[in-house]
Structure formats: structure tokens, C-alpha cells
Design a protein around this motif. Sequence first.
Motif, PDB file in Angstrom:
ATOM      1  N   VAL A  92      37.643  43.611  30.358  1.00 36.48           N
ATOM      2  CA  VAL A  92      38.389  44.510  29.495  1.00 36.48           C
ATOM      3  C   VAL A  92      39.839  44.063  29.335  1.00 36.48           C
ATOM      4  CG1 VAL A  92      39.215  46.872  29.207  1.00 36.48           C
ATOM      5  CG2 VAL A  92      36.921  46.455  30.115  1.00 36.48           C
ATOM      6  N   GLY A  93      40.456  43.662  30.423  1.00 35.53           N
ATOM      7  CA  GLY A  93      41.886  43.365  30.412  1.00 35.53           C
ATOM      8  C   GLY A  93      42.296  42.374  29.347  1.00 35.53           C
ATOM      9  N   ALA A  94      41.535  41.296  29.195  1.00 35.23           N
ATOM     10  CA  ALA A  94      41.898  40.266  28.231  1.00 35.23           C
ATOM     11  C   ALA A  94      41.735  40.752  26.792  1.00 35.23           C
ATOM     12  CB  ALA A  94      41.055  39.020  28.468  1.00 35.23           C
ATOM     13  N   GLU A  95      40.824  41.711  26.576  1.00 39.70           N
ATOM     14  CA  GLU A  95      40.587  42.202  25.219  1.00 39.70           C
ATOM     15  C   GLU A  95      41.659  43.177  24.743  1.00 39.70           C
ATOM     16  OE1 GLU A  95      36.685  43.829  24.967  1.00 39.70           O
ATOM     17  OE2 GLU A  95      35.687  41.928  25.402  1.00 39.70           O
ATOM     18  N   ARG A  96      42.352  43.817  25.675  1.00 39.46           N
ATOM     19  CA  ARG A  96      43.326  44.840  25.295  1.00 39.46           C
ATOM     20  C   ARG A  96      44.465  44.254  24.455  1.00 39.46           C
ATOM     21  NH1 ARG A  96      39.704  48.483  25.824  1.00 39.46           N
ATOM     22  NH2 ARG A  96      39.598  49.622  27.793  1.00 39.46           N
ATOM     23  N   LEU A  97      44.805  42.990  24.674  1.00 37.18           N
ATOM     24  CA  LEU A  97      45.851  42.359  23.875  1.00 37.18           C
ATOM     25  C   LEU A  97      45.531  42.465  22.390  1.00 37.18           C
ATOM     26  CD1 LEU A  97      48.210  40.422  23.184  1.00 37.18           C
ATOM     27  CD2 LEU A  97      46.652  38.521  23.711  1.00 37.18           C
ATOM     28  N   ILE A  98      44.334  42.032  22.004  1.00 29.47           N
ATOM     29  CA  ILE A  98      43.945  42.031  20.598  1.00 29.47           C
ATOM     30  C   ILE A  98      43.786  43.457  20.092  1.00 29.47           C
ATOM     31  CG2 ILE A  98      42.239  41.218  18.938  1.00 29.47           C
ATOM     32  CD1 ILE A  98      43.830  38.984  20.281  1.00 29.47           C
ATOM     33  N   GLN A  99      43.178  44.326  20.891  1.00 29.99           N
ATOM     34  CA  GLN A  99      42.983  45.707  20.469  1.00 29.99           C
ATOM     35  C   GLN A  99      44.317  46.399  20.195  1.00 29.99           C
ATOM     36  OE1 GLN A  99      40.716  47.167  23.779  1.00 29.99           O
ATOM     37  NE2 GLN A  99      38.744  46.629  22.871  1.00 29.99           N
ATOM     38  N   ALA A 100      45.269  46.230  21.098  1.00 24.52           N
ATOM     39  CA  ALA A 100      46.563  46.879  20.922  1.00 24.52           C
ATOM     40  C   ALA A 100      47.305  46.325  19.711  1.00 24.52           C
ATOM     41  CB  ALA A 100      47.406  46.716  22.184  1.00 24.52           C
ATOM     42  N   GLY A 182      32.531  41.158  28.061  1.00 27.29           N
ATOM     43  CA  GLY A 182      31.647  41.822  28.999  1.00 27.29           C
ATOM     44  C   GLY A 182      31.855  43.322  28.972  1.00 27.29           C
ATOM     45  N   THR A 183      31.148  43.999  29.855  1.00 30.98           N
ATOM     46  CA  THR A 183      31.200  45.461  29.950  1.00 30.98           C
ATOM     47  C   THR A 183      31.688  45.850  31.332  1.00 30.98           C
ATOM     48  OG1 THR A 183      29.369  45.717  28.397  1.00 30.98           O
ATOM     49  CG2 THR A 183      29.819  47.575  29.860  1.00 30.98           C
ATOM     50  N   SER A 184      32.629  46.783  31.387  1.00 30.44           N
ATOM     51  CA  SER A 184      33.067  47.317  32.678  1.00 30.44           C
ATOM     52  C   SER A 184      32.518  48.725  32.842  1.00 30.44           C
ATOM     53  CB  SER A 184      34.595  47.325  32.775  1.00 30.44           C
ATOM     54  OG  SER A 184      35.150  48.252  31.870  1.00 30.44           O
ATOM     55  N   ILE A 185      32.178  49.067  34.086  1.00 28.77           N
ATOM     56  CA  ILE A 185      31.565  50.359  34.391  1.00 28.77           C
ATOM     57  C   ILE A 185      32.257  50.949  35.609  1.00 28.77           C
ATOM     58  CG2 ILE A 185      29.406  51.561  34.917  1.00 28.77           C
ATOM     59  CD1 ILE A 185      27.972  48.971  33.887  1.00 28.77           C
ATOM     60  N   GLY A 186      32.863  52.109  35.425  1.00 24.69           N
ATOM     61  CA  GLY A 186      33.509  52.789  36.542  1.00 24.69           C
ATOM     62  C   GLY A 186      32.945  54.180  36.718  1.00 24.69           C
ATOM     63  N   GLY A 187      32.772  54.592  37.947  1.00 27.86           N
ATOM     64  CA  GLY A 187      32.241  55.916  38.229  1.00 27.86           C
ATOM     65  C   GLY A 187      32.330  56.224  39.705  1.00 27.86           C
ATOM     66  N   GLU A 188      31.650  57.276  40.114  1.00 23.89           N
ATOM     67  CA  GLU A 188      31.756  57.761  41.488  1.00 23.89           C
ATOM     68  C   GLU A 188      31.494  56.664  42.514  1.00 23.89           C
ATOM     69  OE1 GLU A 188      29.660  61.148  44.364  1.00 23.89           O
ATOM     70  OE2 GLU A 188      29.239  61.088  42.210  1.00 23.89           O
ATOM     71  N   GLU A 189      30.495  55.815  42.253  1.00 22.55           N
ATOM     72  CA  GLU A 189      30.129  54.786  43.231  1.00 22.55           C
ATOM     73  C   GLU A 189      31.214  53.719  43.391  1.00 22.55           C
ATOM     74  OE1 GLU A 189      26.561  56.742  41.616  1.00 22.55           O
ATOM     75  OE2 GLU A 189      28.212  55.650  40.657  1.00 22.55           O
ATOM     76  N   THR A 190      32.022  53.509  42.348  1.00 21.84           N
ATOM     77  CA  THR A 190      33.052  52.467  42.436  1.00 21.84           C
ATOM     78  C   THR A 190      34.380  52.990  42.966  1.00 21.84           C
ATOM     79  OG1 THR A 190      33.781  52.793  40.145  1.00 21.84           O
ATOM     80  CG2 THR A 190      32.015  51.202  40.528  1.00 21.84           C
ATOM     81  N   TYR A 191      34.470  54.297  43.222  1.00 22.54           N
ATOM     82  CA  TYR A 191      35.711  54.840  43.765  1.00 22.54           C
ATOM     83  C   TYR A 191      35.888  54.464  45.234  1.00 22.54           C
ATOM     84  CZ  TYR A 191      35.588  57.712  39.533  1.00 22.54           C
ATOM     85  OH  TYR A 191      35.524  58.149  38.226  1.00 22.54           O
ATOM     86  N   GLY A 192      34.790  54.138  45.893  1.00 19.58           N
ATOM     87  CA  GLY A 192      34.840  53.669  47.274  1.00 19.58           C
ATOM     88  C   GLY A 192      34.348  52.237  47.352  1.00 19.58           C
ATOM     89  N   SER A 193      34.195  51.727  48.557  1.00 15.04           N
ATOM     90  CA  SER A 193      33.844  50.315  48.734  1.00 15.04           C
ATOM     91  C   SER A 193      32.415  50.081  49.207  1.00 15.04           C
ATOM     92  CB  SER A 193      34.802  49.671  49.746  1.00 15.04           C
ATOM     93  OG  SER A 193      34.690  50.315  51.011  1.00 15.04           O
ATOM     94  N   TRP A 194      31.641  51.157  49.437  1.00 11.38           N
ATOM     95  CA  TRP A 194      30.338  50.995  50.071  1.00 11.38           C
ATOM     96  C   TRP A 194      29.164  51.076  49.100  1.00 11.38           C
ATOM     97  CZ3 TRP A 194      28.794  49.131  54.539  1.00 11.38           C
ATOM     98  CH2 TRP A 194      27.500  49.387  54.985  1.00 11.38           C
ATOM     99  N   VAL A 277      35.297  47.892  40.311  1.00  8.40           N
ATOM    100  CA  VAL A 277      34.670  48.197  39.028  1.00  8.40           C
ATOM    101  C   VAL A 277      33.408  47.361  38.867  1.00  8.40           C
ATOM    102  CG1 VAL A 277      35.990  46.443  37.734  1.00  8.40           C
ATOM    103  CG2 VAL A 277      35.111  48.458  36.546  1.00  8.40           C
ATOM    104  N   GLY A 278      32.365  47.986  38.297  1.00  2.00           N
ATOM    105  CA  GLY A 278      31.156  47.241  37.978  1.00  2.00           C
ATOM    106  C   GLY A 278      31.333  46.503  36.664  1.00  2.00           C
ATOM    107  N   PHE A 279      30.594  45.410  36.507  1.00  2.00           N
ATOM    108  CA  PHE A 279      30.680  44.684  35.243  1.00  2.00           C
ATOM    109  C   PHE A 279      29.364  43.993  34.918  1.00  2.00           C
ATOM    110  CE2 PHE A 279      31.943  41.527  38.412  1.00  2.00           C
ATOM    111  CZ  PHE A 279      31.279  40.376  38.010  1.00  2.00           C
TER     112      PHE A 279
END
Length: 411
Positions: A92-100, A182-194, A277-279
Amino acid sequence: MTKRKIVLAFSGGLDTSYALVDFREKGWEVVTANIDTGGLHSGEAEAVKARAEELGAVEHHVVDARAELYDRVVTYAIKANYLRNGAYPSCVGAERLIQAEKVVEVALRVGADAVAHGSTGAGADHVRYDAVIRALAPHLEIITPVRDERLVREEEAEFLRSRGFAVSEKVKKYSINEGLIGTSIGGEETYGSWEYLPEDAWTYTKSIDQAPETGVELHLTFDRGVVVDATVDGAPLVAADAPNYAILSELNVLGGAHGVGRGIHMGSTMVGNLARVGFEAPGMLILIAAHRELEKLVLSNRQQATKAQLGNTYGDLLHEAVYFDPIMDDFRAFLDSSQTRVTGTVRVKLHKGNIVLLGSSSPHSLLDAATRAGIVYGHGSSAWTGEQARAFAHMYAMPGSIARLAANPAP
């Protein structure tokens, strides 16, 4: 009194849907801008437009930025073999340049008073958007309700539902950003490390168990570091007149079908906190693996070592929104120069989540050049005699022998 006009970077997701309704209720005339960097599939542009209109946008703009993203960002990420912390292709990070940049262009074109995005203050995207807006249109006000009000997803969902707007459970549970890289996925499971993401959180890649028993073989051809042709089991992957990003796009689909590309990245953000973050990024992982393999064939050890350091620094700065510092032009000039001989074809097999590098060839092959000089590793050499080899080994060992003696001073 004339309403003030605001342009909102709009994906149709939970954060930007909340922002649109919130702005409208506060008296803004809201123009939405949906920047396609590879996250829109067939019919989705129309669905996003319908969502914007349903929520009250007065205008909706769709900007196809895929070709520009590929040319300005993706090609250099591949030339740099960039993976954040050795694992994550900065989906996601690299794409934000063009989007913005494109959101700013829309804002200037429609005469907006302000621009907005749906980023939270907990990640890095709000910094990326703001960095571009401040550089390109410092006179525009930046308004970010999700960041400023420190909202969580449950509160946003309840806000929309209380006004009669539907919110899917998956959108409520996971923050998903899909693009060409790619696709990034964030949610409850990624808030921790396990915990690991459950199967229903992934968007298009198959699990290894679901992947076909039989893999496929790819031939990927590069010209000075840029992939220009691809075949799968001997058949063309894309049409000859396909756009520059087509190979990457198709590799995302093909790799995902064979269980390639899933991962969870954990590392420090630009703010300094640790994030997870999942990807899903099958195409980039395939292309970077193949590109790196070709570089091993044609670049010297010193080139590879120096390039690895500079390429990683370039990628980190891009990921961390250092978009407009002149040093980035210097890095790109170096990367372009480093690719002069990176031309050739790489054989790759995709099989149950694995990217298997089968072989490579190039007119600039250092291995072939050594063979022509009479040097075959592990077999023999006509380029030197046994006596010369013995003398080289004797001299090569001297620094170590001297260091060993220095560690044990004479009495």
C-alpha cells in the motif's frame, strides 16, 4: 451561502464511507475521487460510484493510474528487489504517492477548498497522503475525520447503520486495501503477534491445501531490469499489446491460484511503533525473485552487494513517504545504471505456495563468459595451472595466518 467544496479520496470502504456522510452532514459539498491503482475489478468502479452517490457525493471521479504507478513506482521496486524487512513488497505504501497526487489533481481541477482522506492516525498512510498534499497544494486544507476523531471501525459502522446505510461484516472486521502491488489486510488477528489470519480474511489467494497438485512453469523475460514478456507452460501470459502493468496483474491472479503470495509482515512504522499486517502479493514476489536470480547471473558480487544496500534504502524511503527529496532521483539513476546488463529469461515454477527458480539465461551471463574462458566451476580450468592455483591459495591464506599470529603475541 455557497457551500465549501471538499475532494475526498474515496474507495467505498468503511473509513471513506463514514467520512463522506460526516462531511455532508457538516455542510460540505463532497466530490469523491476513486484512484484506480489496480484495486478495481470488473464492475467494481460502478459499484464504488454507486456507493458514493448513495452516500451523497455531488460528483464522482475515477482516475486510472495503473500505468503511471507501474512506470514510476513498480519498475523501480523490482529493480531494487525491494522487500520491506526482507518480506513485504510495500503493497500500500508505495501506491499512496500516485493516489495522493491524483486526488490533488482532481481537487485543483474542480476548485476545491480542501482535500480529505480516510486514514487513521494509527498507521502511516495519513503521513503519506499529507506529505504529497503539502508538497503539491499547500494552500488546500487537509481534513481527516477518522484520524482527528480517533474513531474505531465499530463506531464508524454504527454511525452509517444508524443513518440507514448498509455495512458488510467483513468490511467492519477487516481493513482491506487492494492494488496492483498487492493487498494488505488488517484486523483483530494482526493487532497482536501470535494469531494468524483466518481463511476467510484472505481476498483471492488460495491456501496451500487448496492449490492445484500440479504446478505451472513460467518463462519471464527482462530487458534492462524490466519484465517485457511472460509465458506460462509455453503459452503467452498476456497479449502483445497489453498495457505495461498487465504481466504483474496476471501474475497476481496466477500466483494466487497456486497458493503463492500470502504473508504477514511485522516491522517498525515511520512513527516508530511496531505494526503487523497481512498481505497478498503473488506477482511482486514472483517478479522480484526472478529478477534477483537474473542479477546473480549478470552482475558482479560488488554490484550486487552495493545495489542491495542502496536498493533497500531507496525502498525504505519510498515506503516512508520521502517522495520529493532529490536523493530519490539519485537512487533511481543508480538503479537504472545497474540494470544495463540485466537482460535475459528466467524459468520459474509455481507449485503449492512455492516459487521455485529453475534456471536463467542471458547474453551477458558471467557463467557463460567463464566457460568461454575455460573455467567450469567444480570441473576444471584451463585458465591457470595447478601450481598457480596452489600459489593463489597460499597467498590468500596469509592475512588470516598473520591475524592468528597477532592474536598470540610472542613471549
